[in-house]
Design an enzyme around this catalytic site. Structure first.
Site, mmCIF file in Angstrom:
data_model
loop_
_atom_site.group_PDB
_atom_site.id
_atom_site.type_symbol
_atom_site.label_atom_id
_atom_site.label_comp_id
_atom_site.label_asym_id
_atom_site.label_seq_id
_atom_site.Cartn_x
_atom_site.Cartn_y
_atom_site.Cartn_z
ATOM 1 C CG ASP A 181 -34.778 74.415 40.727
ATOM 2 O OD1 ASP A 181 -34.600 75.934 40.808
ATOM 3 O OD2 ASP A 181 -33.795 74.227 41.253
ATOM 4 C CG HIS A 254 -33.148 77.071 43.144
ATOM 5 N ND1 HIS A 254 -32.914 77.738 42.463
ATOM 6 C CD2 HIS A 254 -31.591 77.174 44.108
ATOM 7 C CE1 HIS A 254 -32.198 78.712 41.819
ATOM 8 N NE2 HIS A 254 -30.795 78.019 42.727
ATOM 9 C CG ASP A 316 -28.390 75.517 44.853
ATOM 10 O OD1 ASP A 316 -28.485 74.889 45.700
ATOM 11 O OD2 ASP A 316 -28.547 75.864 43.915
ATOM 12 C CD GLU A 317 -27.745 79.550 41.939
ATOM 13 O OE1 GLU A 317 -26.790 79.756 41.320
ATOM 14 O OE2 GLU A 317 -28.432 79.167 41.482
ATOM 15 C CD1 TRP A 383 -22.862 74.739 43.841
ATOM 16 C CD2 TRP A 383 -22.975 76.157 42.806
ATOM 17 N NE1 TRP A 383 -23.485 75.823 44.278
ATOM 18 C CE2 TRP A 383 -23.447 76.607 42.964
ATOM 19 C CE3 TRP A 383 -22.577 76.618 40.765
ATOM 20 C CZ2 TRP A 383 -24.138 78.116 43.283
ATOM 21 C CZ3 TRP A 383 -22.760 77.456 40.629
ATOM 22 C CH2 TRP A 383 -23.706 77.845 41.692
ATOM 23 C CE1 TYR A 408 -21.616 72.991 37.857
ATOM 24 C CE2 TYR A 408 -24.085 74.176 37.552
ATOM 25 C CZ TYR A 408 -23.312 73.902 38.375
ATOM 26 O OH TYR A 408 -23.820 73.487 39.661
ATOM 27 C CG ASP A 410 -25.805 74.426 32.447
ATOM 28 O OD1 ASP A 410 -24.445 74.194 32.861
ATOM 29 O OD2 ASP A 410 -26.228 75.143 33.261
HETATM 30 C C1 ACM Z 1 -26.227 75.100 41.059
HETATM 31 O O1 ACM Z 1 -25.302 75.289 40.092
HETATM 32 N N1 ACM Z 1 -26.951 76.223 41.477
HETATM 33 C C2 ACM Z 1 -25.836 74.182 42.213
#
Ligand code: ACM
Ligand code: ZN
Length: 737
Positions: A181, A254, A316-317, A383, A408, A410
């Site tokens: 990441d 990332h 992602d992102e 996700w 999630y 977190d």
């Molecule tokens: C993610 O939580 N960006 C996959």
């Protein structure tokens, strides 16, 4: 080994929902028989009755749970094994009577049976004993996953092994190892040594929540990585526990750690550091041929280390800021006749898909890989809700559901101010228990593409193994229950089994699990005249002090009525037994507990019920998911009924402004009064919107409608640019003097 052809399902067509079962996840059938087997100091079986690897696995499994030796006895051993055919995949049964007979369909099933047996074994003053019972069991889903981000914080080989041990206890079978990441590259790649020489280390790490201002940093070198030998060791360790490891190599986003090591594979070529800040960064892998070949080279070293089918490539992102302006990226768009940067990302992922297929592997990626067209062989990990997974299944692709709303870990799991810092969001054990990877809108055919589900442990705010355990357990047990059980018990039955049988087990294993579910539950309910605040202790003897004065025991209800004037009142609950010290401020006002009609539905991810908006409590900062109602549309319409006509001075609507988390203030609010309680008429258009927006009314009102408008897109140069911003609201109240 004798093979017996029986269909256990046919023999036991009805499941028996266990009321007091020590095994979690709950087996499909658990029937107790009067009596117990009293064991002496050992557990005996004929070692020749099973393949040697299973004997070794049993020895390490028993050591996890009990101080009992496994001994080799040829004549009348306590444990007997039989292999069954024509039974469901990974199914087993255990018959505990004069002896213990385990019938299993595969080595994996036999291993699962042994874990269940270990959870049945209990100890009293005279030694170990087992309740006589019959068990039949098999899993519902084949992908029962747990993820671990080792980039934001690094976990050692021994810690990862411990994580795997615990997964095995709860029959979780897919370990998604998030190895790369922005903040650290954690896997040795021999051809590109700088990935770990440079990419595995950062010079600083942001303190507290990254939205806290001003930001401060701990300026200390932080990092670590796994050598390929260590990776092999962990993969073999997991395989012995029937756990497959899915490695993730993030691309194209990332990727700041990789680009710190090899900036030539970015769009700008500029040298940048490995960041010590969390979030989404603009600098991503360039989509030029050299970057694609570099990543395929990296994958060529990753593939032989992981015998499982899937390789996760992230996806992602990935902001398109750099790609928009990069000549190389734009020339790929032209050459490949692509429409835009989303199709460019799709092309990028397809190149990886083709490469992986040639090596006999299958690509899996986050649901953004649907944008610009899903690669032909790709599986999708959904996700951002269930939607991506639903779409992928519709297109005939395999899916793993991992929605933020349920998976999630977190997020916060408790509402108390004593919960340790988390990224935000609220996902308590009950929510995880209620997770169903098959969304209610899916057809049977679409549901067949759902491999299962997975919970994710992103570690921005998980600095060490103790906190990792706190965030993972007991939620991972609830996850396993959701993914294993064909027939689910009620949440209360599950919670009691966790507390009674698995908290002692986790304690014995030295796991720093969260005991939040033991804490008194504080709930708000609507009443005809306002709200009621209920405090319910798990213990009938727990003594609370209210506002340092009144004492009450166990459980109590407080009715709070709405009033014309706006007045805050304070409830402080203190108890020494569970260490609870919670202060709740309820602002009495004419909106308290009134009915709300959502014309625009909130996102499932941030919807803790419409009472949240009128429970008299304001959402706090740093924000927790349960305190705010989140919308992901550009227009939000809400209707409110004050139940009687009354003069109000002004309305206050509170919004959250957290642009790093893509949560923006709205740009306009319309207030419409309904004179007749049927139609609405526009009376106000405030344009400048504050976090605590006051709309002056000064007239008699009963029913009214609020229309809130947000930006369509996050502006360029801001985190999440181009995406729909989130709108977070809490609370809607009336300000009357
Ligand atoms: C993610 O939580 N960006 C996959
Ligand atoms: Zn580029």
């Amino acid at each position: 080994m004798k093979a017996i052809a029986i269909s256990l399902l046919l023999m036991f067509p009805f499941s028996f929902i266990a009321q007091d079962c020590p095994i979690l996840p709950h087996p499909l059938v658990y029937r107790t028989i009067p009596g117990e087997i009293q064991m002496l100091e050992s557990l005996s079986l004929d070692f020749n009755s099973l393949p040697p690897n299973l004997i070794e696995q049993f020895k390490s499994t028993i050591a996890l749970y009990h101080d009992v030796p496994l001994i080799d006895v040829k004549s009348k051993p306590l444990l007997i094994f039989k292999q069954a055919i024509n039974v469901p995949l990974d199914s087993y049964s255990i018959n505990v009577n004069e002896q213990i007979i385990i019938t299993y369909s595969s080595s994996k099933a036999c291993y699962y049976a042994f874990h269940s047996l270990m959870q049945l074994l209990k100890q009293n003053n005279e030694g170990y004993f087992i309740q006589k019972c019959f068990i039949n069991d098999f899993p519902k889903f084949q992908w029962r996953g747990l993820h671990l981000d080792v980039s934001r914080h690094f976990f050692t080989v021994d810690e990862v092994k411990k994580y795997i041990d615990l997964m095995s206890i709860y029959k979780l079978n897919m370990f998604h190892w998030h190895l790369t990441d922005d903040q650290g590259w954690r896997i040795e790649i021999k051809k590109y040594p700088k990935l770990t020489e440079i990419g595995a280390w950062r010079d600083s790490t942001v303190n507290e929540h990254y939205t806290t201002t001003p930001r401060t940093y701990t300026k200390q070198r932080y990092g670590g990585f796994y050598t390929q030998e260590e990776i092999k060791e962990v993969v073999a360790y997991a395989a012995e526990k029937y756990i497959t490891i899915v490695p993730e190599i993030e691309m194209p986003g990332h990727s700041r750690a990789a680009l710190a090591a090899y900036p030539q594979y970015s769009c700008t070529g500029q040298q940048q550091n490995v960041p010590g800040l969390w979030g989404v960064f603009d600098d991503i892998f360039c989509a030029k041929e050299e970057s694609i070949l570099f990543l395929q080279d990296v994958l060529s070293e990753v593939i032989p280390l992981f015998p499982g089918t899937y390789i996760h490539v992230g996806g992602d992102e990935a902001p398109k800021t750099r790609w928009n302006k990069c000549e190389k990226c734009q020339s790929v768009i032209k050459e490949q006749k692509l429409k835009d940067e989303h199709e460019l990302q799709s092309y990028f992922i397809q190149r990886m898909d083709t490469y992986l297929m040639k090596q006999g592997k299958k690509l899996i990626g986050w649901d953004e890989i649907l944008e610009g067209g899903l690669s032909p062989n790709a599986a999708v990990m959904s996700w951002r809700g269930f939607e991506g997974g639903i779409e992928a299944a519709r297109l005939g692709h395999d899916v793993v559901m991992s929605p933020g709303s349920h998976c999630y870990f977190d997020h916060y799991q408790g509402k108390g101010s004593d919960e340790p810092l988390a990224i935000g969001g609220f996902t308590n054990v009950e929510k995880v228990f209620n997770f169903n990877p098959i969304h209610s809108t899916m057809t049977r055919n679409e549901a067949a593409y759902v491999l299962g589900g997975q919970a994710n442990l992103w570690t921005e705010y998980i600095q060490d193994f103790n906190k990792l355990m706190y965030m993972t357990y007991p939620r991972a047990i609830a996850l396993s229950e959701a993914l294993w059980c064909t027939e689910k018990t009620t949440y209360d039955v599950f919670e009691q089994s966790v507390i009674k049988y698995h908290f002692p087990l986790l304690k014995k294993l030295g796991v720093n699990f969260s005991q939040t579910i033991l804490k008194p539950k504080i709930t708000f309910k609507r009443t005809p005249k306002g709200v009621s605040l209920k405090i319910a202790s798990n213990s009938a003897t727990e003594v609370f002090k209210l506002n340092q004065d009144d004492e009450f025991i166990g459980t109590a209800d407080f009715n709070i009525e709405r009033v014309k004037k706006t007045v805050p009142i304070r409830y402080q609950f203190v108890s020494n037994e569970t260490g609870i010290d919670r202060t709740i401020v309820v602002t009495k006002n004419p909106c308290l507990g009134v009915p709300i009609n959502y014309i625009t539905k909130p996102s499932d991810r941030y919807n803790s019920g419409d009472l949240t908006l009128v429970d008299g409590q304001f959402g706090a900062r740093p924000w927790k998911g349960h305190e705010w109602i989140g919308f992901d549309t550009s227009v939000v319409v809400i209707e409110i009924d004050l139940l009687k006509k009354q003069k109000i001075d002004s309305l206050q609507i509170s919004f959250l402004n957290d642009e790093n988390s893509w949560i923006h203030l709205p740009v306009a609010i319309e207030f419409e009064n309904s004179k007749t309680n049927v139609g609405f008429g526009i009376t106000q258009y405030p344009c400048f919107v504050n976090e605590k927006q006051v709309v002056f009314i000064g007239k008699k009102v009963q029913k009214f409608r609020i229309t809130i408008k947000t930006l369509d897109k996050i502006p360029l140069g801001m985190p999440g640019e181009g995406n729909q911003p989130w709108l977070f609201i809490d609370e809607i109240s009336i300000k009357n003097k």
